[in-house]
Design a protein around this motif. Structure first.
Motif, mmCIF file in Angstrom:
data_model
loop_
_atom_site.group_PDB
_atom_site.id
_atom_site.type_symbol
_atom_site.label_atom_id
_atom_site.label_comp_id
_atom_site.label_asym_id
_atom_site.label_seq_id
_atom_site.Cartn_x
_atom_site.Cartn_y
_atom_site.Cartn_z
ATOM 1 N N ILE A 97 7.309 -13.914 -7.743
ATOM 2 C CA ILE A 97 7.108 -12.983 -8.248
ATOM 3 C C ILE A 97 5.966 -11.910 -8.283
ATOM 4 C CG2 ILE A 97 6.932 -11.182 -10.421
ATOM 5 C CD1 ILE A 97 9.073 -13.557 -11.719
ATOM 6 N N ASN A 98 5.031 -13.060 -8.401
ATOM 7 C CA ASN A 98 3.415 -12.389 -8.110
ATOM 8 C C ASN A 98 3.246 -12.010 -6.592
ATOM 9 O OD1 ASN A 98 2.112 -13.025 -10.467
ATOM 10 N ND2 ASN A 98 1.695 -14.429 -9.747
ATOM 11 N N THR A 99 3.737 -12.490 -5.473
ATOM 12 C CA THR A 99 3.613 -11.587 -4.272
ATOM 13 C C THR A 99 4.285 -10.765 -3.813
ATOM 14 O OG1 THR A 99 5.451 -13.084 -3.534
ATOM 15 C CG2 THR A 99 3.221 -14.189 -2.825
ATOM 16 N N THR A 100 5.144 -10.018 -4.707
ATOM 17 C CA THR A 100 6.864 -9.540 -4.461
ATOM 18 C C THR A 100 5.761 -8.048 -5.614
ATOM 19 O OG1 THR A 100 7.803 -10.358 -5.919
ATOM 20 C CG2 THR A 100 8.577 -9.203 -4.020
ATOM 21 N N PHE A 101 4.893 -8.695 -6.427
ATOM 22 C CA PHE A 101 4.040 -7.444 -7.563
ATOM 23 C C PHE A 101 2.892 -6.663 -5.676
ATOM 24 C CE2 PHE A 101 1.298 -6.280 -10.353
ATOM 25 C CZ PHE A 101 1.704 -5.170 -11.480
ATOM 26 N N LYS A 102 2.502 -7.471 -5.962
ATOM 27 C CA LYS A 102 1.404 -7.372 -4.854
ATOM 28 C C LYS A 102 1.098 -6.069 -3.730
ATOM 29 C CE LYS A 102 -1.787 -11.657 -6.353
ATOM 30 N NZ LYS A 102 -2.280 -13.055 -6.170
ATOM 31 N N GLN A 103 2.756 -6.963 -2.755
ATOM 32 C CA GLN A 103 3.062 -6.324 -1.459
ATOM 33 C C GLN A 103 3.446 -4.722 -2.588
ATOM 34 O OE1 GLN A 103 6.448 -8.106 -0.352
ATOM 35 N NE2 GLN A 103 4.849 -9.355 0.911
ATOM 36 N N TYR A 104 3.987 -4.652 -3.551
ATOM 37 C CA TYR A 104 4.637 -3.365 -3.864
ATOM 38 C C TYR A 104 2.718 -2.459 -4.651
ATOM 39 C CZ TYR A 104 5.295 -0.113 -8.528
ATOM 40 O OH TYR A 104 5.833 0.882 -8.323
ATOM 41 N N GLN A 105 1.906 -3.200 -5.473
ATOM 42 C CA GLN A 105 1.301 -2.776 -5.353
ATOM 43 C C GLN A 105 0.288 -1.756 -4.404
ATOM 44 O OE1 GLN A 105 -1.596 -5.823 -7.376
ATOM 45 N NE2 GLN A 105 -1.348 -4.496 -9.498
ATOM 46 N N ASN A 106 0.435 -2.460 -2.764
ATOM 47 C CA ASN A 106 -0.498 -2.167 -1.672
ATOM 48 C C ASN A 106 0.355 -1.483 -1.603
ATOM 49 O OD1 ASN A 106 -2.774 -4.573 -1.565
ATOM 50 N ND2 ASN A 106 -1.192 -5.735 -1.077
ATOM 51 N N GLU A 107 1.595 -1.417 -1.076
ATOM 52 C CA GLU A 107 2.174 0.236 -0.539
ATOM 53 C C GLU A 107 1.746 0.973 -1.428
ATOM 54 O OE1 GLU A 107 4.518 0.036 2.155
ATOM 55 O OE2 GLU A 107 4.254 -2.050 2.485
ATOM 56 N N ARG A 108 1.453 0.874 -2.752
ATOM 57 C CA ARG A 108 1.692 2.138 -3.998
ATOM 58 C C ARG A 108 -0.061 2.556 -3.082
ATOM 59 N NH1 ARG A 108 1.659 1.595 -9.586
ATOM 60 N NH2 ARG A 108 0.529 3.673 -9.928
ATOM 61 N N LYS A 109 -0.999 2.144 -3.231
ATOM 62 C CA LYS A 109 -2.248 2.023 -2.435
ATOM 63 C C LYS A 109 -2.589 2.796 -0.702
ATOM 64 C CE LYS A 109 -4.935 -1.643 -5.123
ATOM 65 N NZ LYS A 109 -5.940 -2.879 -4.401
ATOM 66 N N LYS A 110 -1.671 2.617 -0.579
ATOM 67 C CA LYS A 110 -1.602 3.073 0.956
ATOM 68 C C LYS A 110 -0.792 4.596 0.665
ATOM 69 C CE LYS A 110 -0.276 -1.552 3.572
ATOM 70 N NZ LYS A 110 0.385 -2.389 4.267
ATOM 71 N N LYS A 111 0.104 4.971 -0.206
ATOM 72 C CA LYS A 111 0.587 5.962 -0.193
ATOM 73 C C LYS A 111 -0.156 7.208 -0.564
ATOM 74 C CE LYS A 111 5.679 4.897 -0.090
ATOM 75 N NZ LYS A 111 6.371 4.227 -1.483
ATOM 76 N N ASN A 112 -0.833 6.462 -2.173
ATOM 77 C CA ASN A 112 -2.329 7.197 -2.433
ATOM 78 C C ASN A 112 -3.295 7.784 -1.563
ATOM 79 O OD1 ASN A 112 -0.884 7.088 -4.565
ATOM 80 N ND2 ASN A 112 -1.657 5.758 -6.156
ATOM 81 N N ASN A 113 -3.608 7.410 -0.607
ATOM 82 C CA ASN A 113 -4.935 6.881 0.419
ATOM 83 C C ASN A 113 -4.359 8.195 1.764
ATOM 84 O OD1 ASN A 113 -6.314 5.217 -0.749
ATOM 85 N ND2 ASN A 113 -6.254 2.972 0.506
ATOM 86 N N ILE A 114 -2.490 7.622 1.664
ATOM 87 C CA ILE A 114 -2.268 8.877 2.598
ATOM 88 C C ILE A 114 -2.440 10.539 2.138
ATOM 89 C CG2 ILE A 114 -0.425 9.868 3.996
ATOM 90 C CD1 ILE A 114 0.223 6.617 4.002
ATOM 91 N N ARG A 115 -2.029 10.499 0.790
ATOM 92 C CA ARG A 115 -1.553 12.099 0.230
ATOM 93 C C ARG A 115 -3.320 11.873 -0.134
ATOM 94 N NH1 ARG A 115 1.648 9.204 -4.787
ATOM 95 N NH2 ARG A 115 3.893 9.693 -3.395
ATOM 96 N N SER A 116 -4.757 11.211 -0.607
ATOM 97 C CA SER A 116 -5.732 12.293 -0.526
ATOM 98 C C SER A 116 -6.738 12.375 0.981
ATOM 99 C CB SER A 116 -6.154 11.243 -1.472
ATOM 100 O OG SER A 116 -6.660 9.285 -1.021
#
Length: 55
Positions: A36-55
């Motif tokens: 659960i922890n690793t999948t959650f971290k991966q999900y958070q990283n994906e969201r960070k990447k998407k936010n970085n691409i947008r901004s």
């Protein structure tokens, strides 16, 4: 009175099963939490990447 004895017997059996399988259960819980922890971290990283691409 007879059904009560059956209930106690089944509870004792369940406790015995849990006691004998305690280590695998604990191992599974650790593995499950780790998953659960690793999948959650991966999900958070994906969201960070998407936010970085947008901004």
């Amino acid at each position: 009175m007879q059904p009560n004895n059956d209930i106690y017997a089944s509870v004792l059996l369940a406790l015995l099963l849990i006691a004998t399988n305690l280590k695998p259960i604990l191992m599974f819980r650790e593995w499950f939490n780790f998953k659960i922890n690793t999948t959650f971290k991966q999900y958070q990283n994906e969201r960070k990447k998407k936010n970085n691409i947008r901004s």
